[in-house]
Design an enzyme around this catalytic site. Sequence first.
Site, PDB file in Angstrom:
ATOM      1  N   ARG A  74       0.863  -1.195   0.000  1.00 38.51           N
ATOM      2  CA  ARG A  74       0.000   0.000   0.000  1.00 38.51           C
ATOM      3  C   ARG A  74       0.895   1.239   0.000  1.00 38.51           C
ATOM      4  NH1 ARG A  74      -3.763  -0.035   5.071  1.00 38.51           N
ATOM      5  NH2 ARG A  74      -4.887  -1.633   3.913  1.00 38.51           N
ATOM      6  N   ARG A 143      -1.227   6.833   9.591  1.00 37.64           N
ATOM      7  CA  ARG A 143      -1.367   6.260   8.245  1.00 37.64           C
ATOM      8  C   ARG A 143      -1.508   7.362   7.192  1.00 37.64           C
ATOM      9  NH1 ARG A 143      -3.476   0.944   8.425  1.00 37.64           N
ATOM     10  NH2 ARG A 143      -2.618  -0.105  10.248  1.00 37.64           N
ATOM     11  N   LYS A 206      -2.918   1.539  15.067  1.00 34.98           N
ATOM     12  CA  LYS A 206      -2.955   2.408  13.891  1.00 34.98           C
ATOM     13  C   LYS A 206      -3.574   3.766  14.243  1.00 34.98           C
ATOM     14  CE  LYS A 206      -5.548  -0.495  11.503  1.00 34.98           C
ATOM     15  NZ  LYS A 206      -6.565  -1.166  10.664  1.00 34.98           N
ATOM     16  N   LYS A 208      -5.309   7.374  12.308  1.00 36.46           N
ATOM     17  CA  LYS A 208      -5.780   7.915  11.033  1.00 36.46           C
ATOM     18  C   LYS A 208      -6.203   9.378  11.155  1.00 36.46           C
ATOM     19  CE  LYS A 208      -7.211   3.415   9.453  1.00 36.46           C
ATOM     20  NZ  LYS A 208      -8.312   2.563   8.995  1.00 36.46           N
ATOM     21  N   CYS A 429     -15.319  -3.283   0.699  1.00 34.88           N
ATOM     22  CA  CYS A 429     -13.908  -3.506   1.022  1.00 34.88           C
ATOM     23  C   CYS A 429     -13.373  -4.666   0.200  1.00 34.88           C
ATOM     24  CB  CYS A 429     -13.767  -3.812   2.506  1.00 34.88           C
ATOM     25  SG  CYS A 429     -14.424  -5.437   2.927  1.00 34.88           S
ATOM     26  N   CYS A 435      -7.980 -10.875   2.025  1.00 32.98           N
ATOM     27  CA  CYS A 435      -8.026 -10.396   3.403  1.00 32.98           C
ATOM     28  C   CYS A 435      -8.171 -11.570   4.375  1.00 32.98           C
ATOM     29  CB  CYS A 435      -9.185  -9.412   3.608  1.00 32.98           C
ATOM     30  SG  CYS A 435      -9.247  -8.873   5.332  1.00 32.98           S
ATOM     31  N   CYS A 474     -16.350  -8.140   7.063  1.00 31.55           N
ATOM     32  CA  CYS A 474     -16.260  -8.395   8.506  1.00 31.55           C
ATOM     33  C   CYS A 474     -16.544  -7.085   9.231  1.00 31.55           C
ATOM     34  CB  CYS A 474     -14.876  -8.969   8.871  1.00 31.55           C
ATOM     35  SG  CYS A 474     -13.616  -7.733   9.165  1.00 31.55           S
ATOM     36  N   CYS A 478     -13.734  -1.515   6.975  1.00 32.82           N
ATOM     37  CA  CYS A 478     -12.801  -0.879   6.028  1.00 32.82           C
ATOM     38  C   CYS A 478     -13.486  -0.035   4.954  1.00 32.82           C
ATOM     39  CB  CYS A 478     -11.909  -1.926   5.394  1.00 32.82           C
ATOM     40  SG  CYS A 478     -10.863  -2.758   6.608  1.00 32.82           S
TER      41      CYS A 478
HETATM   42 FE1  SRM Z   1      -8.838  -1.792   6.805  1.00 35.76          FE
HETATM   43  C1  SRM Z   1      -7.388  -4.359   8.400  1.00 35.76           C
HETATM   44  C2  SRM Z   1      -8.138  -3.227   3.886  1.00 35.76           C
HETATM   45  C3  SRM Z   1      -9.632   1.101   5.315  1.00 35.76           C
HETATM   46  C4  SRM Z   1     -10.405  -0.717   9.676  1.00 35.76           C
HETATM   47  N1  SRM Z   1      -7.867  -3.497   6.261  1.00 35.76           N
HETATM   48  C5  SRM Z   1      -7.303  -4.404   7.141  1.00 35.76           C
HETATM   49  C6  SRM Z   1      -6.493  -5.429   6.339  1.00 35.76           C
HETATM   50  C7  SRM Z   1      -5.082  -4.913   6.230  1.00 35.76           C
HETATM   51  C8  SRM Z   1      -6.535  -6.869   6.873  1.00 35.76           C
HETATM   52  C9  SRM Z   1      -5.421  -7.279   7.806  1.00 35.76           C
HETATM   53  O1  SRM Z   1      -5.246  -6.655   8.872  1.00 35.76           O
HETATM   54  O2  SRM Z   1      -4.718  -8.233   7.477  1.00 35.76           O
HETATM   55  C10 SRM Z   1      -7.230  -5.342   4.968  1.00 35.76           C
HETATM   56  C11 SRM Z   1      -6.402  -5.745   3.762  1.00 35.76           C
HETATM   57  C12 SRM Z   1      -7.286  -6.398   2.726  1.00 35.76           C
HETATM   58  C13 SRM Z   1      -6.575  -6.644   1.459  1.00 35.76           C
HETATM   59  O3  SRM Z   1      -6.420  -7.812   1.066  1.00 35.76           O
HETATM   60  O4  SRM Z   1      -6.168  -5.688   0.804  1.00 35.76           O
HETATM   61  C14 SRM Z   1      -7.760  -3.936   5.028  1.00 35.76           C
HETATM   62  N2  SRM Z   1      -8.758  -1.161   4.967  1.00 35.76           N
HETATM   63  C15 SRM Z   1      -8.527  -1.922   3.868  1.00 35.76           C
HETATM   64  C16 SRM Z   1      -8.796  -1.160   2.588  1.00 35.76           C
HETATM   65  C17 SRM Z   1      -7.852  -1.523   1.459  1.00 35.76           C
HETATM   66  C18 SRM Z   1     -10.264  -1.386   2.184  1.00 35.76           C
HETATM   67  C19 SRM Z   1     -10.637  -0.982   0.793  1.00 35.76           C
HETATM   68  O5  SRM Z   1     -11.261  -1.826   0.147  1.00 35.76           O
HETATM   69  O6  SRM Z   1     -10.356   0.133   0.373  1.00 35.76           O
HETATM   70  C20 SRM Z   1      -8.662   0.284   3.118  1.00 35.76           C
HETATM   71  C21 SRM Z   1      -7.260   0.803   3.044  1.00 35.76           C
HETATM   72  C22 SRM Z   1      -7.171   2.223   3.510  1.00 35.76           C
HETATM   73  C23 SRM Z   1      -5.821   2.827   3.344  1.00 35.76           C
HETATM   74  O7  SRM Z   1      -5.503   3.177   2.217  1.00 35.76           O
HETATM   75  O8  SRM Z   1      -5.100   2.989   4.335  1.00 35.76           O
HETATM   76  C24 SRM Z   1      -9.034   0.092   4.583  1.00 35.76           C
HETATM   77  N3  SRM Z   1      -9.757  -0.091   7.433  1.00 35.76           N
HETATM   78  C25 SRM Z   1     -10.099   0.929   6.608  1.00 35.76           C
HETATM   79  C26 SRM Z   1     -11.053   1.782   7.256  1.00 35.76           C
HETATM   80  C27 SRM Z   1     -11.743   2.998   6.636  1.00 35.76           C
HETATM   81  C28 SRM Z   1     -10.960   4.250   6.846  1.00 35.76           C
HETATM   82  O9  SRM Z   1      -9.888   4.248   7.447  1.00 35.76           O
HETATM   83  O10 SRM Z   1     -11.444   5.283   6.404  1.00 35.76           O
HETATM   84  C29 SRM Z   1     -11.290   1.240   8.510  1.00 35.76           C
HETATM   85  C30 SRM Z   1     -12.310   1.759   9.552  1.00 35.76           C
HETATM   86  C31 SRM Z   1     -11.902   3.011  10.196  1.00 35.76           C
HETATM   87  C32 SRM Z   1     -11.070   2.720  11.404  1.00 35.76           C
HETATM   88  O11 SRM Z   1      -9.875   2.463  11.255  1.00 35.76           O
HETATM   89  O12 SRM Z   1     -11.624   2.711  12.504  1.00 35.76           O
HETATM   90  C33 SRM Z   1     -10.452   0.067   8.619  1.00 35.76           C
HETATM   91  N4  SRM Z   1      -8.831  -2.435   8.774  1.00 35.76           N
HETATM   92  C34 SRM Z   1      -9.576  -1.893   9.796  1.00 35.76           C
HETATM   93  C35 SRM Z   1      -9.398  -2.688  10.971  1.00 35.76           C
HETATM   94  C36 SRM Z   1     -10.006  -2.425  12.362  1.00 35.76           C
HETATM   95  C37 SRM Z   1      -9.128  -1.547  13.167  1.00 35.76           C
HETATM   96  C38 SRM Z   1      -9.558  -1.456  14.609  1.00 35.76           C
HETATM   97  O13 SRM Z   1      -9.725  -0.349  15.122  1.00 35.76           O
HETATM   98  O14 SRM Z   1      -9.703  -2.499  15.247  1.00 35.76           O
HETATM   99  C39 SRM Z   1      -8.541  -3.756  10.609  1.00 35.76           C
HETATM  100  C40 SRM Z   1      -8.065  -4.905  11.515  1.00 35.76           C
HETATM  101  C41 SRM Z   1      -6.916  -4.513  12.387  1.00 35.76           C
HETATM  102  O15 SRM Z   1      -6.325  -3.446  12.292  1.00 35.76           O
HETATM  103  O16 SRM Z   1      -6.594  -5.337  13.234  1.00 35.76           O
HETATM  104  C42 SRM Z   1      -8.221  -3.569   9.233  1.00 35.76           C
HETATM  105 FE1  SF4 Z   2     -10.919  -7.402   5.490  1.00 32.06          FE
HETATM  106 FE2  SF4 Z   2     -12.843  -6.906   7.213  1.00 32.06          FE
HETATM  107 FE3  SF4 Z   2     -11.386  -4.918   6.237  1.00 32.06          FE
HETATM  108 FE4  SF4 Z   2     -13.095  -6.109   4.693  1.00 32.06          FE
HETATM  109  S1  SF4 Z   2     -13.618  -4.966   6.536  1.00 32.06           S
HETATM  110  S2  SF4 Z   2     -10.951  -5.634   4.146  1.00 32.06           S
HETATM  111  S3  SF4 Z   2     -13.020  -8.188   5.393  1.00 32.06           S
HETATM  112  S4  SF4 Z   2     -10.632  -6.509   7.528  1.00 32.06           S
END
Ligand code: SRM
Ligand code: SF4
Length: 556
Positions: A74, A143, A206, A208, A429, A435, A474, A478
């Site tokens: 990324r 981030r 993390k 943001k 997502c 994922c 899930c 995201c």
């Molecule tokens: Fe996310 C984890 C994809 C935006 C909350 N996210 C992941 C992971 C890296 C899975 C992992 O931990 O192994 C996913 C990778 C999937 C893949 O195969 O690519 C993933 N997140 C994404 C993306 C690519 C979704 C998309 O389809 O666009 C977004 C990348 C953003 C970026 O460029 O940095 C993405 N993730 C978000 C958002 C939305 C936002 O930030 O605006 C959230 C919710 C907002 C927040 O953070 O509260 C988000 N992602 C999470 C979480 C839960 C974090 C937490 O507070 O517990 C995880 C799991 C974790 O961190 O343990 C996670």
């Molecule tokens: Fe993976 Fe859940 Fe984030 Fe979707 S919402 S990319 S399933 S961690």
Amino acid sequence: MREQKLSPVEKIKTRSDGLRGTLAKSLTDEITGAVRPDDHALIKFHGMYEQDDRDLREERAAKKLDKLYSFMIRLRIPGGLLTAKQWIAAHHIAGDFSTGVIKVTTRQTIQLHGIMKQNIKPVLQQFNLAGLDSIAACGDVNRNVACASHPNQSPLHAEIHAYAAKISNLLLPKTRAYYEIWLDEEKLAAYDETDPLYEDRYLPRKFKIGIAIPPNNDVDVLTNDLGLIAVVEHGKLTGFNIAAGGGLSATHGNADTYPQLATVLGFVEGEANTLKAVYEVLTIQRDFGNRNDRKLARLKYTIDGMGVNVFKSELEKRCGFTLSPVRDYVFTHRHDQLGWSADHEGLWYYTLSIENGLVKDDERLALKTALLEIAATDRLHFRFTSNQNLLLAGISEKDKPAIDSILDAYGITSRQLLLSGMRRNAMACVALPTCPLALAEGQRYLPLLLDKAEVLLNKHGLQDDNIIIRMTGCPNGCARPYAAEIALVGTAAGEYNLHIGGDREGQRLNQLYKRQLREEAILAEMDNLLGDYKRERQDGETFGDYTWRTKLNDRD
Ligand code: SRM
Ligand code: SF4
């Protein structure tokens, strides 16, 4: 805070020698396509995730083969801005080393999937040649900083947008590990790696940051740990309203976890004070955040634990100034206005809807080829939006016809005109197959569900209604589902919780309406809700406001 029982990741970070760990050794280990277990956590700070193709797991296990490991990379692109040359570089790097698909994320950057371990260095080196890096795109640090994308949002857009890069640079880790490990740079003996912000422990989780320019809340500013809302008075940027404690993740069955919108704390004037306040929010999170339970480690839990007033006082103490009362602001929408628009200088930009951010060529649309041809004109730049869309921007009146004719030739313009309002405002997502946390499908399924939902929208005469729908595989959130008017949150294969009642501007979260629905039940619920909405809505009432008013009994 150091006396807490530390989670295993905390120990990995402090022992990592500035995020180096044993990454150099992991890279040269030819026995496995994976990295060593501790490096699995560290590699995230360098903008990468180790993954495997979950579609192939069973087949490989039956053949007694190890998982097929690969990496997702990324990029760090503050505010989501690339030159045409950088887009061309990304196009070729994706084609040469990854699945070929460029994924525009929900935070204005791009990721590539399926990169084999031996190709990580060539990929990062080529990105480096293009002036791009993936430092701190993931991991327990700040981030990618998101910022309102549309240049016509304000004559001061460029000035406000510049804060994304300023903040990103201010909050970068000091370690040179990225340059040594991936770019083969020599260790600099004279360079002092002491990191006053992250120390040796980094953040508990993390972090943001998003910057909004009212009246558009395209960045979903209140879902960030730290949100900045630009305040423009008498044609000048005077400062920012600062909001803290947003975050969307929840864990099914764990009531201690919850999605939450940030609280707007106050107004900060001028650049120096804004950057100071941003920095000190991170130091508070560093010092007070939960380092024992990663599920409760985000800033929202830190603030809820200490109380918002105590948090604010601590911030003011560390800043050495007090926050002024919140200045007035109004958000009226969050969507990307598709098609051609002009900014205040008369430069044109074209907003292109990208289904779930996936840039690829398929039987319906040769989008990736079209974008390469457009980039080759070198008469524009690329801007990503937090809605997973793309702006072709900075186009002069003279160059507009050439870009327009490429868009026409590839059928992009005509395709956009046919999109239903719900599809224009849909996000999913990544989820399966890459994922590891996905319980259900995301981006592979939402377009198919929308084909069926559109039949219902037509039936009820709502095909042009800009209803915001979001799906995740899930509850991590995201695609920011809890901030949508309708959300489908995966609970198991083919099963989703249905949430309704979010507003259109991103200032109210939705609520759980029905649990664990399969497709037939989802469509039946949508049919009822859309029909009731069409019949009973008040003048100008949005779908989210209507369902909030009439369908949710226990709302607060
Ligand atoms: Fe996310 C984890 C994809 C935006 C909350 N996210 C992941 C992971 C890296 C899975 C992992 O931990 O192994 C996913 C990778 C999937 C893949 O195969 O690519 C993933 N997140 C994404 C993306 C690519 C979704 C998309 O389809 O666009 C977004 C990348 C953003 C970026 O460029 O940095 C993405 N993730 C978000 C958002 C939305 C936002 O930030 O605006 C959230 C919710 C907002 C927040 O953070 O509260 C988000 N992602 C999470 C979480 C839960 C974090 C937490 O507070 O517990 C995880 C799991 C974790 O961190 O343990 C996670
Ligand atoms: Fe993976 Fe859940 Fe984030 Fe979707 S919402 S990319 S399933 S961690």
